[in-house]
Design a protein around this motif. Structure first.
Motif, mmCIF file in Angstrom:
data_model
loop_
_atom_site.group_PDB
_atom_site.id
_atom_site.type_symbol
_atom_site.label_atom_id
_atom_site.label_comp_id
_atom_site.label_asym_id
_atom_site.label_seq_id
_atom_site.Cartn_x
_atom_site.Cartn_y
_atom_site.Cartn_z
ATOM 1 N N SER A 103 82.870 -28.642 -0.218
ATOM 2 C CA SER A 103 81.874 -29.354 0.595
ATOM 3 C C SER A 103 80.904 -28.375 1.246
ATOM 4 O O SER A 103 79.697 -28.632 1.307
ATOM 5 C CB SER A 103 82.566 -30.229 1.648
ATOM 6 O OG SER A 103 83.258 -29.421 2.565
ATOM 7 N N ILE A 104 81.421 -27.217 1.680
ATOM 8 C CA ILE A 104 80.533 -26.201 2.258
ATOM 9 C C ILE A 104 79.567 -25.694 1.188
ATOM 10 O O ILE A 104 78.362 -25.553 1.422
ATOM 11 C CB ILE A 104 81.367 -25.033 2.847
ATOM 12 C CG1 ILE A 104 82.137 -25.509 4.078
ATOM 13 C CG2 ILE A 104 80.486 -23.838 3.198
ATOM 14 C CD1 ILE A 104 83.160 -24.518 4.592
ATOM 15 N N ILE A 161 87.296 -45.311 6.204
ATOM 16 C CA ILE A 161 86.188 -44.881 7.072
ATOM 17 C C ILE A 161 85.909 -43.388 6.845
ATOM 18 O O ILE A 161 84.769 -42.966 6.672
ATOM 19 C CB ILE A 161 86.519 -45.153 8.559
ATOM 20 C CG1 ILE A 161 86.671 -46.655 8.785
ATOM 21 C CG2 ILE A 161 85.450 -44.578 9.476
ATOM 22 C CD1 ILE A 161 87.261 -47.036 10.138
ATOM 23 N N GLY A 162 86.990 -42.608 6.775
ATOM 24 C CA GLY A 162 86.848 -41.158 6.599
ATOM 25 C C GLY A 162 86.147 -40.799 5.298
ATOM 26 O O GLY A 162 85.295 -39.910 5.270
ATOM 27 N N MET A 163 86.501 -41.499 4.208
ATOM 28 C CA MET A 163 85.888 -41.193 2.903
ATOM 29 C C MET A 163 84.402 -41.529 2.914
ATOM 30 O O MET A 163 83.595 -40.801 2.332
ATOM 31 C CB MET A 163 86.605 -41.965 1.785
ATOM 32 C CG MET A 163 88.029 -41.521 1.505
ATOM 33 S SD MET A 163 88.204 -39.816 0.983
ATOM 34 C CE MET A 163 87.646 -39.910 -0.702
ATOM 35 N N LEU A 172 78.905 -39.292 3.128
ATOM 36 C CA LEU A 172 77.608 -39.092 3.802
ATOM 37 C C LEU A 172 77.405 -37.614 4.131
ATOM 38 O O LEU A 172 76.315 -37.069 3.962
ATOM 39 C CB LEU A 172 77.544 -39.932 5.087
ATOM 40 C CG LEU A 172 77.445 -41.440 4.887
ATOM 41 C CD1 LEU A 172 77.490 -42.153 6.233
ATOM 42 C CD2 LEU A 172 76.159 -41.807 4.148
ATOM 43 N N TYR A 173 78.479 -36.967 4.570
ATOM 44 C CA TYR A 173 78.416 -35.531 4.878
ATOM 45 C C TYR A 173 78.047 -34.727 3.630
ATOM 46 O O TYR A 173 77.244 -33.792 3.678
ATOM 47 C CB TYR A 173 79.769 -35.087 5.436
ATOM 48 C CG TYR A 173 79.945 -33.589 5.526
ATOM 49 C CD1 TYR A 173 79.312 -32.855 6.522
ATOM 50 C CD2 TYR A 173 80.762 -32.911 4.615
ATOM 51 C CE1 TYR A 173 79.483 -31.484 6.608
ATOM 52 C CE2 TYR A 173 80.939 -31.539 4.699
ATOM 53 C CZ TYR A 173 80.300 -30.828 5.688
ATOM 54 O OH TYR A 173 80.456 -29.462 5.764
ATOM 55 N N LEU A 174 78.622 -35.149 2.473
ATOM 56 C CA LEU A 174 78.348 -34.413 1.229
ATOM 57 C C LEU A 174 76.928 -34.632 0.721
ATOM 58 O O LEU A 174 76.355 -33.759 0.077
ATOM 59 C CB LEU A 174 79.328 -34.856 0.136
ATOM 60 C CG LEU A 174 80.741 -34.256 0.112
ATOM 61 C CD1 LEU A 174 81.552 -34.898 -1.006
ATOM 62 C CD2 LEU A 174 80.695 -32.751 -0.093
#
Lengths: 44, 391
Positions: free
Chosen positions: B305-306, A26-28, A33-35
């Motif tokens: 990532s930042i 789930i975290g990956m 998505l965050y990236l």
């Protein structure tokens, strides 16, 4: 944590590993998505 | 082409040449001492510590940091991400030089380099992991050499040879990925034989997986790191495509490195879990392990990532340099710091100044050869006679 049999040991370590696997999967996905979510904003 | 007159007319007394010259001179003296006096004359190696700095740094770090070749060529030729095409030749060159220097360093460590072929043709120990590592490194060095020949052929004007190798690009890339997968992981597998010598936090049945995954992020980071230095010192050599694709390479590789670092962090935690080594984290070695895991894995992951999200090339470049350092720290930990951890400090290994000097010599030779090649051969630019699209 005391272990009396090999099964005790594996029940404990594998139990934690399975929880970690689910959390990692789930975290990956969330991390991906965050990236990448800003890329779809850029395309719009 | 290489013009001797042009070179002779230039002043050779530059600060770079001076420092490199001194280091190479020192390296040659140590070389003479090593091959006349044996390992004891120049190293602090012993029966307890047969693998020292030359294995821990020159070999383990050298191989990991040379992974940019297979990572980049796989991205471009297998996954078809053509926008990274300009990064292929520098990455292949870095990989080729990295592996060539690994073999050079190994000759110092093993000794009797004229017997380098013995493990393959005279006394092949085919059941040994070390044999597999040796065979893969040899074969991959040949593959990298062939992959690099188009640049050399364009420089020398060998059109037919160049065209022949260009047609083999896909085959060579696949071979490179297979061989790298095998030996990058096998370098970790070498330590499986020493469960009682390697500290439990670093020893794991998954150590081959750790080594392989970390080689991918080492390759990605090294391409960014090497590109940063090349853009700084060889910008005048670069053509428009290289300058234009710089951002794509940095952001693309930065994103991939961030994701791989996150995966690497997760599997390292699995390693602790599967052996139930949590209690070691409260010891001195545990603190150092946490420095490695949080400082050199989690932190660069966050920085990458930042950088990717904020579109900051600077942050990604710092993250890449930090990750490269992290790989060195990891390999040092496995091979030197956490190895023989139970021995009293009087029996522990610390490299002699000549071992450090020789490692410095080998890195310097690599930098000098890299500088020569990118100055004269079409590595950072497309050769004007071969501008037609090629793989």
């Amino acid at each position: 944590m005391d272990f009396f049999t090999l099964q005790d040991f594996y029940t404990y370590t594998k139990g934690i590993a399975y929880i970690l696997i689910v959390a990692t999967l789930i975290g990956m996905a969330v991390f991906w998505l965050y990236l990448t979510d800003h890329e779809s904003d850029d395309q719009e | 082409m290489f013009k001797l007159k042009e070179v002779l007319n230039r002043s050779l007394l530059t600060p770079f040449n001076l420092v490199a010259g001194i280091i190479i001179l020192m390296g040659l003296v140590i070389t003479a001492l090593r091959f006349t006096g044996g390992l004891a004359a120049v190293t602090n190696l012993s029966d307890y510590n047969p693998w020292g700095l030359w294995i821990g740094f020159d070999l383990l770090c050298g191989v990991a940091l040379a992974a940019g070749g297979y990572v980049t060529s796989a991205a471009v030729y297998i996954f078809g991400i053509k926008k990274y095409h300009s990064a292929v030749r520098p990455a292949i060159l870095t990989g080729f030089l990295g592996y060539a220097l690994v073999v050079l360093a190994l000759s110092y460590d093993v000794g009797r380099p004229w017997r380098l072929h013995f493990p393959f043709f005279v006394q092949a120990g085919t059941t040994s992991v070390l044999f597999e590592v040796g065979a893969c490194v040899l074969l991959y060095l040949i593959v990298l050499f062939i992959e690099f020949t188009p640049a050399a052929s364009e420089w020398l004007g060998f059109r037919r040879a160049r065209n022949l190798v260009v047609r083999l690009t896909m085959l060579l890339t696949i071979l490179g990925v297979i061989l790298s997968t095998l030996h990058q992981s096998s370098l970790g597998a070498l330590f499986l034989i020493a469960p009682s010598k390697l500290h439990p936090l670093w020893y794991s049945q998954y150590i081959p997986v750790f080594f392989f995954i970390s080689s991918i992020l080492a390759g990605l980071s090294m391409v960014i790191f090497e590109g940063t230095l090349s853009h700084r010192y060889f910008a005048e050599k670069m053509d428009e495509a290289h300058l234009r694709e710089k951002k794509d390479v940095v952001f693309g590789f930065g994103k991939a490195a961030s994701f791989v670092l996150a995966a690497y962090f997760a599997i390292k935690v699995f390693g602790i879990t599967m052996d139930n080594n949590w209690h070691y984290l409260s010891t001195g070695y545990g603190a150092w392990f946490l420095v490695e895991l949080l400082g050199f894995v989690a932190l660069p992951c966050l920085l990458y990532s930042i950088g990717v999200r904020d579109r900051s090339i600077k942050v990604i470049q710092w993250a890449a340099a930090w990750t490269v350092l992290g790989i060195v720290v990891n390999r040092f930990n496995v091979c030197l710091v956490a190895f023989n951890w139970h021995l009293p400090s009087s029996e522990r290994y610390f490299p002699s100044w000549m071992e450090i000097g020789l490692s410095l010599f080998i890195v310097t030779v690599g930098v000098v050869v890299f500088k020569f090649i990118v100055t004269y051969m079409p590595v950072l630019y497309e050769h004007p006679d071969y501008k037609t699209p090629h793989p």
